[in-house]
Scaffold this active site. Sequence first.
Site, PDB file in Angstrom:
ATOM      1  N   LYS A  27      34.726  -7.065  49.425  1.00  0.00           N
ATOM      2  CA  LYS A  27      33.983  -9.445  50.097  1.00  0.00           C
ATOM      3  C   LYS A  27      35.095  -9.794  50.833  1.00  0.00           C
ATOM      4  O   LYS A  27      36.174 -10.182  50.541  1.00  0.00           O
ATOM      5  CB  LYS A  27      33.128  -9.663  49.463  1.00  0.00           C
ATOM      6  CG  LYS A  27      33.033 -11.219  49.199  1.00  0.00           C
ATOM      7  CD  LYS A  27      31.227 -11.586  49.531  1.00  0.00           C
ATOM      8  CE  LYS A  27      31.174 -13.212  49.582  1.00  0.00           C
ATOM      9  NZ  LYS A  27      32.161 -13.478  50.776  1.00  0.00           N
ATOM     10  N   ASP A  29      37.200 -13.312  52.838  1.00  0.00           N
ATOM     11  CA  ASP A  29      37.119 -14.740  52.655  1.00  0.00           C
ATOM     12  C   ASP A  29      37.309 -15.420  54.051  1.00  0.00           C
ATOM     13  O   ASP A  29      37.573 -15.662  53.978  1.00  0.00           O
ATOM     14  CB  ASP A  29      37.793 -15.029  51.660  1.00  0.00           C
ATOM     15  CG  ASP A  29      37.576 -16.294  51.136  1.00  0.00           C
ATOM     16  OD1 ASP A  29      36.401 -16.725  51.330  1.00  0.00           O
ATOM     17  OD2 ASP A  29      38.155 -17.148  50.500  1.00  0.00           O
ATOM     18  N   ARG A  32      30.787 -16.817  57.473  1.00  0.00           N
ATOM     19  CA  ARG A  32      29.583 -16.070  58.003  1.00  0.00           C
ATOM     20  C   ARG A  32      29.101 -16.099  59.417  1.00  0.00           C
ATOM     21  O   ARG A  32      28.879 -16.944  59.921  1.00  0.00           O
ATOM     22  CB  ARG A  32      28.975 -15.910  56.792  1.00  0.00           C
ATOM     23  CG  ARG A  32      27.082 -15.541  56.483  1.00  0.00           C
ATOM     24  CD  ARG A  32      27.388 -13.771  56.120  1.00  0.00           C
ATOM     25  NE  ARG A  32      26.508 -12.564  56.188  1.00  0.00           N
ATOM     26  CZ  ARG A  32      25.212 -12.294  55.585  1.00  0.00           C
ATOM     27  NH1 ARG A  32      25.145 -13.968  54.004  1.00  0.00           N
ATOM     28  NH2 ARG A  32      24.146 -11.820  55.681  1.00  0.00           N
ATOM     29  N   ARG A  46      26.441 -20.018  59.332  1.00  0.00           N
ATOM     30  CA  ARG A  46      25.058 -19.224  58.046  1.00  0.00           C
ATOM     31  C   ARG A  46      24.491 -21.121  58.491  1.00  0.00           C
ATOM     32  O   ARG A  46      23.693 -21.156  58.135  1.00  0.00           O
ATOM     33  CB  ARG A  46      26.242 -20.254  56.620  1.00  0.00           C
ATOM     34  CG  ARG A  46      25.152 -19.351  56.005  1.00  0.00           C
ATOM     35  CD  ARG A  46      26.451 -19.191  54.504  1.00  0.00           C
ATOM     36  NE  ARG A  46      25.529 -20.071  53.893  1.00  0.00           N
ATOM     37  CZ  ARG A  46      25.854 -19.919  52.397  1.00  0.00           C
ATOM     38  NH1 ARG A  46      27.243 -19.517  52.052  1.00  0.00           N
ATOM     39  NH2 ARG A  46      25.439 -20.993  51.343  1.00  0.00           N
ATOM     40  N   LYS A 208      27.234  -9.766  44.307  1.00  0.00           N
ATOM     41  CA  LYS A 208      28.046 -10.197  45.060  1.00  0.00           C
ATOM     42  C   LYS A 208      29.150 -10.324  43.329  1.00  0.00           C
ATOM     43  O   LYS A 208      28.945 -11.203  42.970  1.00  0.00           O
ATOM     44  CB  LYS A 208      28.825 -11.123  45.520  1.00  0.00           C
ATOM     45  CG  LYS A 208      28.776 -12.838  45.382  1.00  0.00           C
ATOM     46  CD  LYS A 208      28.881 -13.623  46.672  1.00  0.00           C
ATOM     47  CE  LYS A 208      28.105 -14.857  46.190  1.00  0.00           C
ATOM     48  NZ  LYS A 208      28.603 -16.001  47.097  1.00  0.00           N
ATOM     49  N   ASP A 441      70.654   0.144  67.790  1.00  0.00           N
ATOM     50  CA  ASP A 441      71.707  -1.052  66.071  1.00  0.00           C
ATOM     51  C   ASP A 441      72.779  -1.777  66.804  1.00  0.00           C
ATOM     52  O   ASP A 441      73.815  -0.725  67.446  1.00  0.00           O
ATOM     53  CB  ASP A 441      71.802   0.009  65.233  1.00  0.00           C
ATOM     54  CG  ASP A 441      72.319  -0.544  63.990  1.00  0.00           C
ATOM     55  OD1 ASP A 441      71.706  -1.478  64.191  1.00  0.00           O
ATOM     56  OD2 ASP A 441      72.924   0.120  63.137  1.00  0.00           O
ATOM     57  N   ASP A 532      76.131   1.287  68.743  1.00  0.00           N
ATOM     58  CA  ASP A 532      75.646   3.094  67.573  1.00  0.00           C
ATOM     59  C   ASP A 532      74.342   3.757  68.560  1.00  0.00           C
ATOM     60  O   ASP A 532      73.451   3.030  67.822  1.00  0.00           O
ATOM     61  CB  ASP A 532      75.347   2.473  66.028  1.00  0.00           C
ATOM     62  CG  ASP A 532      76.020   4.017  65.507  1.00  0.00           C
ATOM     63  OD1 ASP A 532      75.757   5.034  66.067  1.00  0.00           O
ATOM     64  OD2 ASP A 532      75.713   4.243  64.306  1.00  0.00           O
TER      65      ASP A 532
END
Length: 614
Positions: A27, A29, A32, A46, A208, A441, A532
């Site tokens: 689920k 967060d 929807r 939603r 849930k 580097d 290097d």
Amino acid sequence: MGRMLKPMLPTLAFETPRGDGWHYEVKYDGFRALLTWDHEIEMTSRNGKALLPLFPEIADFLLANKEKFVPYLPLTFDAELVSLENPFKANFGALQIRGRMRSKDRIKMESARNPCRLMVFDLLKIKGKSLAGDRYQDRRDQLTTLFNELGLPQSPSPQHPSLLQLVGSEKNLDSLWEKVVIYDGEGIIAKQATSRWEEGKRTETWIKTKNWKYVPCFVTAYEKSNGYFYISVTKGQELQQIGLVIFGFKPEEKNALHQIIKQNKSGEDHQFIYVEPAICLEVKYLEIYEDQLREPHFHQFRFDLTPAACTYDKFVLQQKNLPPDIEITHPDKPLWEDPPIQKIDYIHYLREISPYMLPFLKDRHLTVIRFPHGMFGEAFYQKNVPDYAPEFVQTSTWEGIEYIICNNMKTLLWLGNQIAVEFHIPFETIKSKGPEEIVFDLDPPSREYFHLAIKAAIDIKEVLDELKLISFVKTSGNKGLQIYVPLPSNKYSYEDTRFFTAFIANYLVSKDPDSFTIERLKKNRGNRLYVDYIQHAEGKTIVSPYSARGKSHAGVATPLFWDEVTEDLKIEDFQLGAIIERVKRLGCPFRNYFAAKAEQDFEPVLDVLKKKKS
């Protein structure tokens, strides 16, 4: 435009149902979202609000892949719109901020820099045919097949460039729950294999359960108009209010608490009845958002506790659940003095940064530097796995050494508890022949000469851009910078890459011999920056992105955006306490690192260099 669909909703329970007939999904967060693509693309919340104007990146992604989708239209997905923090957790706060934005330019900028994702868990319509009446199991099978055919990722990843991702459907509750706990996810939804999709209904076929955190606290006030109890913890000599709670009580518990407060009140006004700290409770909650508990529920009375035991420190410590087999010993052991960082802060850092760091450790022989006494004592290198390592720590033997392979968060946290501060990795994986990347580097003689590293990086970037090579840059966490050129796996040898590293090093030295050198002996370098390139070889290692460094200032080897590499860049800004906030705000500059491997066109460059050589 058709009629607005109302989503089917799960029922909250405190126990997850078990048994053969159930499947389990993470689920997330977020918001929807129902996504419909017929002639137009629509994404609604939603309560029927249009989400695409606020999150245009989703439509942009779909339209960029329109050719692939066309054969399956009209389509309807049921999904959660999220700001994905790791494979099991979404950052609700970040999504809220995006949801409140109104400036088109700002929305455009944020959606490019830190795109939100649509986590798809159900397929309601395909090629215009409704699947709502089909069984969950059948809808899921079609959804998985569809994602396969579209070439979209089969599992969630914040690193993957796809903005549509598939939420897995698992049969093994325990292993999924453990991951949700480790990664600090919101919880799990159990779905019945035979369930239909029922519009607008809150159903018992979807259950849930949430990954609650628990806090011991005490009551300080009761609000008369709405029945809320105000809760606090002690912070030093002060009281720190952490939220208010009304849910979770049985009627008799709520009544008893109200009566105790009335009988023992320390004061009252038209709004509140106040009470001195005395009544301790345990409250469960999801997470902390803007300094208050989200979704607090009463769990139980704690008559065994005194208010003095309900501390802010304990509250902070318990904000993240750990799996039962990960034990953090001496959480308050000081590791760095300035800034003051304790072991538990370091463990929280590893946990939060893991989604960004683990991909670089994956399948690589790991060398760590451990600081058993923090920065206050001796450190030592550890290559061989210790014999007390737990079962879940994977290993691989190479040249007589049994190395740890840190492929999961549990291993990372276990190493954190061992106070492994530096993580060094080779340029090859246990599966690769030859290097996975080229790394330069850039190591100045001391911190005062950091400007030379900046100069070298800008010069190298110019050449790489000319050669159309994709590159990434990070701080070393100490005093230099490191430039990465990702390569396709199993394609090149170290001999091949040596042509290139030597060419770049020599180019820098010839361009500015007073600033740069390839002199191996320190005493002959003067105050020049040593380029290097010999270090890029089989079995040699480099510090991993996001590894801390065992230096006094708690530096971190931090991925940068190229536009940050200017004269104003300061190495001191990238220390342990600032990195999580930085990644949440800006996103990870190495986000497309692994995708770049496939696109990297190194062949023509190598051909030219080899011809020159011969």
